[in-house]
Motif scaffolding. Structure first.
Motif, short mmCIF file in Angstrom:
data_model
loop_
_atom_site.label_atom_id
_atom_site.label_comp_id
_atom_site.label_asym_id
_atom_site.label_seq_id
_atom_site.Cartn_x
_atom_site.Cartn_y
_atom_site.Cartn_z
N MET A 24 -36.89 73.51 27.97
CA MET A 24 -36.17 73.21 29.11
C MET A 24 -34.63 72.54 28.70
N THR A 25 -33.88 72.74 29.73
CA THR A 25 -32.37 72.49 29.23
C THR A 25 -32.37 71.19 30.48
N ALA A 26 -31.87 70.08 29.86
CA ALA A 26 -31.29 69.06 30.55
C ALA A 26 -30.06 69.23 31.35
N ARG A 27 -30.03 68.60 32.33
CA ARG A 27 -28.37 68.66 33.13
C ARG A 27 -27.85 67.39 32.28
N ILE A 28 -26.69 67.37 32.03
CA ILE A 28 -25.75 66.47 31.09
C ILE A 28 -24.49 66.26 31.88
N HIS A 29 -24.10 65.17 32.06
CA HIS A 29 -22.86 64.63 32.55
C HIS A 29 -22.39 63.62 31.41
N THR A 30 -21.11 64.02 30.75
CA THR A 30 -20.58 62.95 29.87
C THR A 30 -19.11 62.94 30.23
N THR A 31 -18.49 61.48 30.19
CA THR A 31 -17.11 61.61 30.26
C THR A 31 -16.57 60.16 29.75
N ILE A 32 -15.41 60.21 29.52
CA ILE A 32 -14.55 58.81 29.04
C ILE A 32 -13.57 58.75 30.22
N THR A 33 -13.50 57.37 30.99
CA THR A 33 -12.77 57.37 32.16
C THR A 33 -12.09 56.24 32.17
N ARG A 34 -11.01 55.98 32.89
CA ARG A 34 -10.30 54.63 33.46
C ARG A 34 -10.63 54.19 34.45
N GLU A 35 -11.66 55.02 35.34
CA GLU A 35 -12.15 54.49 36.57
C GLU A 35 -13.22 53.56 36.62
N PRO A 36 -13.41 52.76 37.62
CA PRO A 36 -14.80 51.98 37.84
C PRO A 36 -15.94 52.81 37.55
N LEU A 37 -16.88 52.30 36.81
CA LEU A 37 -18.46 53.02 36.65
C LEU A 37 -19.21 52.41 37.61
N ALA A 62 -20.44 64.07 24.06
CA ALA A 62 -21.08 65.36 24.66
C ALA A 62 -22.36 65.61 23.80
N GLU A 63 -21.93 65.67 22.29
CA GLU A 63 -22.69 66.02 21.25
C GLU A 63 -23.68 65.21 21.27
N LEU A 64 -23.76 63.78 21.41
CA LEU A 64 -24.89 62.91 21.44
C LEU A 64 -25.64 63.11 22.63
N ALA A 65 -25.20 63.44 23.82
CA ALA A 65 -26.13 63.91 24.84
C ALA A 65 -26.92 64.94 24.55
N ALA A 66 -26.40 66.12 24.06
CA ALA A 66 -27.33 67.26 23.45
C ALA A 66 -28.13 66.84 22.44
N ASP A 67 -27.94 65.97 21.66
CA ASP A 67 -28.95 65.57 20.61
C ASP A 67 -29.91 64.84 21.36
N LEU A 68 -29.85 63.92 22.38
CA LEU A 68 -31.01 63.45 23.25
C LEU A 68 -31.69 64.49 23.81
N ALA A 69 -31.28 65.40 24.32
CA ALA A 69 -31.96 66.49 24.93
C ALA A 69 -32.81 67.24 23.96
N ASP A 70 -32.40 67.58 22.70
CA ASP A 70 -33.19 68.10 21.74
C ASP A 70 -34.22 67.25 21.17
N ARG A 71 -33.95 66.10 20.91
CA ARG A 71 -35.00 65.08 20.38
C ARG A 71 -35.99 64.76 21.37
N TRP A 72 -35.71 64.73 22.55
CA TRP A 72 -36.89 64.33 23.71
C TRP A 72 -36.76 65.34 24.65
N PRO A 73 -37.51 66.61 24.47
CA PRO A 73 -37.63 67.72 25.39
C PRO A 73 -37.96 67.67 26.75
N SER A 74 -38.66 66.41 26.90
CA SER A 74 -39.12 66.28 28.54
C SER A 74 -38.11 65.57 29.35
#
Length: 142
Positions: A1-14, A64-76
């Motif tokens: 299964m492939t997780a949907r991933i969104h990562t960004t660095i921003t100056r806008e409010p979170l 982005a690499e960290l998020a991909a690693d999370l998806a790999d480590r936790w397949p669910s």
């Protein structure tokens, strides 16, 4: 299964709501969102705000690499949201939001916890504390 991933660095409010909306998935039994906010103290001193700076290009790649690693480590894991803010932030403003959805809560909590802890340790983002007495400090530069 492939997780949907969104990562960004921003100056806008979170927004934690934006993270919840993104990670929502009808197959997920758990959604965990962590919002790190600017607090009014650090190491016994009153703080009136923070400034975040980064090596932006490298930080974006590392996030982005960290998020991909999370998806790999936790397949669910179904979806991952990792956003960090730069610039001047006031007390109470979110500086980082990490969201994870997964089939079960154990995976969602574990992935979110690993995500924020690893982000703080490895992504090249630095904060400057602005003290109420007029001083400032870059933690970790003592």
């Amino acid at each position: 299964m492939t997780a949907r991933i969104h990562t960004t660095i921003t100056r806008e409010p979170l927004s934690a709501d934006a993270a919840l909306t993104f990670v929502a998935d009808p197959r997920a039994g758990a959604e965990v969102v962590f919002s790190g906010t600017v607090r009014n103290h650090a190491e016994g001193r009153a703080v009136f705000g923070l400034t975040y700076e980064a090596f932006e290009e490298h930080a974006a790649v590392r996030l982005a690499e960290l998020a991909a690693d999370l998806a790999d480590r936790w397949p669910s894991v179904r979806a991952i949201w990792m956003v960090h803010r730069l610039g001047a932030l006031a007390i109470g403003e979110p500086s980082v939001v990490v969201g994870v959805s997964a089939d079960h809560r154990d995976a969602a909590f574990a992935a979110a916890r690993h995500g924020i802890d690893t982000l703080k340790e490895t992504v090249p983002i630095w904060k400057q504390e602005h003290w109420a007495d007029g001083g400032a400090h870059w933690p970790g530069t003592d």
